[in-house]
Enzyme design. Sequence first.
Site, PDB file in Angstrom:
ATOM      1  N   LYS A 139      15.956 -41.486 -25.147  1.00 17.16           N
ATOM      2  CA  LYS A 139      15.171 -41.032 -26.300  1.00 17.16           C
ATOM      3  C   LYS A 139      16.055 -40.780 -27.523  1.00 17.16           C
ATOM      4  CE  LYS A 139      11.016 -39.553 -23.991  1.00 17.16           C
ATOM      5  NZ  LYS A 139      11.358 -39.808 -22.565  1.00 17.16           N
TER       6      LYS A 139
HETATM    7  C1  LIG Z   1      10.664 -40.665 -21.739  1.00 16.36           C
HETATM    8  C2  LIG Z   1      11.338 -41.203 -20.516  1.00 16.36           C
HETATM    9  C3  LIG Z   1      10.810 -42.311 -19.794  1.00 16.36           C
HETATM   10  C4  LIG Z   1       9.487 -42.955 -20.157  1.00 16.36           C
HETATM   11  O1  LIG Z   1       9.535 -43.650 -21.368  1.00 16.36           O
HETATM   12  P1  LIG Z   1       8.189 -44.113 -22.123  1.00 16.36           P
HETATM   13  O2  LIG Z   1       8.623 -44.601 -23.432  1.00 16.36           O
HETATM   14  O3  LIG Z   1       7.344 -42.856 -22.218  1.00 16.36           O
HETATM   15  O4  LIG Z   1       7.528 -45.138 -21.271  1.00 16.36           O
HETATM   16  C5  LIG Z   1      11.535 -42.788 -18.723  1.00 16.36           C
HETATM   17  N1  LIG Z   1      12.704 -42.228 -18.345  1.00 16.36           N
HETATM   18  C6  LIG Z   1      13.244 -41.166 -18.998  1.00 16.36           C
HETATM   19  C7  LIG Z   1      14.517 -40.594 -18.511  1.00 16.36           C
HETATM   20  C8  LIG Z   1      12.588 -40.629 -20.106  1.00 16.36           C
HETATM   21  O5  LIG Z   1      13.108 -39.564 -20.748  1.00 16.36           O
END
Ligand SMILES: *Cc1c(COP(=O)(O)O)cnc(C)c1O
Length: 490
Positions: A128
């Site tokens: 993220k």
């Molecule tokens: C947010 C997140 C996901 C999921 O990602 P999306 O964009 O919501 O599909 C998967 N793995 C981790 C570690 C995350 O923080």
Amino acid sequence: MLYLSTRGHPERRRFCEILLEGLAPDGGLYLPERYPQVDAATLARWRSVFNGGAAGGYAALAFEVLSLYIDDIPAADLQALCARTYTEAVYGTAAIVPLKPLQDPSAGPEQVGFYLEALSNGPTLAFKDMAMQLLGNLFEYELARRGEELNILGATSGDTGSAAEYAMRGKQGVRVFMLSPHGRMSPFQQAQMFSLMDDNIHNIAIEGVFDDCQDIVKAVSNDLAFKRQYRIGTVNSINWARLLAQVVYYFAGYFQATRSDTEQVSFTVPSGNFGNVCAGHVARMMGLPIAQLVVATNENDVLDEFFRTGVYRLRASADTHETSSPSMDISKASNFERFVFDLLDRDGARVKALFGDALGQTGRFDLGADPAFAQAATRYGFVSGKSTHADRLATIRDTFARFGVMIDTHTADGVKVAREHLQPGVPMIVLETALPIKFAETIVEALGRLPERPARFEGIEALPKRVQVMPAETRAVQAYVAHICNKKGI
Ligand SMILES: *Cc1c(COP(=O)(O)O)cnc(C)c1O
């Protein structure tokens, strides 16, 4: 480039107008009017930009991709924003998103490559950061340009909140109020967030569960008078700028896994809200040669069910499993509407009927009998699979035993599902969405040892913490936001 709503609203907006907003006025999500096409000459140029060393690299590639979608920030400013965001100092590696080979002998000699793309070297050790770090710089830039301020209100069960706080800390014109369920995040995640002492970061631990936090954020956002008076905004995953930032690493992964621009690759993406894999869809629509986009879910298999059957069925909170890949524990996939809009040939009225009406009334819709559904695989390259706690443990053990690489629980879901979709001659890239240290408990369960901890996180659990504990009451949160804003002047 203008942006439209997935639910057919006639208004068209520019990038900086939708940057600080959430949903479109009709409840839809924003998408560009069209996907810019990357022809062979451009792809070749981008490859040399990405491989271009000091003058090029990831930041320069990001500028190329973003400038196709952003025409209301001067090019020199956008270039500077990209250069400031994607630096070796922040990501600890000049490559920013290096590929790690995980060659799989059992896949046979035709398998030309199996890689992890490392997206988790940013400040909070989850992918993220890749988008949120850019968002922090874009917000600061745009707010300064307008002479405005913004109070970001969010709810988190872990990764989103810390990524947002590390992106916004110390930024001019932005304040963050982040709600998390009291005592429910891992000790590492709590330490990451609560040890921030920046003046503009406010942690609020709610005596309740994640859904209570989310309900409070919704209630505050629906209080329009309060929202306007205190300039409340969000940074949730439906923000188009976040999705756009993620498109860049699909190109970067492709350039690392291939030598020529005629080769194809596939990506497997551990998925929750469908933001990450939706960025892959955008890259593919631009012309990046992606064979398959593999959606990997955990026990919360809303998306896997859709890609297998055409049925999209929301889950009740009580039916949402608490799993060992918690960042994928979702009851609905908030970005999924964007893909369905493309799948239905951008028919906003139909999307409105499905997402605005059917989902609201019955919690489900069924495209299984619609000729468009088959095209999810044939025309758009989507396939899927799911993984369980036992699969996760087995995959973490197997990957460590055979390759000496420790992966986190979400990435393990990806690796497990990727292996079910290998095609001869097509390299597979699994997006590494977090580092194992964030989910140490399950790593200990799988391997009987603690994951490595990057040096900068040594001893963070012992740092002083700054957090307000509050009952699960909207009024209490509003009073706190008002108190902070009035004290400092909004
Ligand atoms: C947010 C997140 C996901 C999921 O990602 P999306 O964009 O919501 O599909 C998967 N793995 C981790 C570690 C995350 O923080």
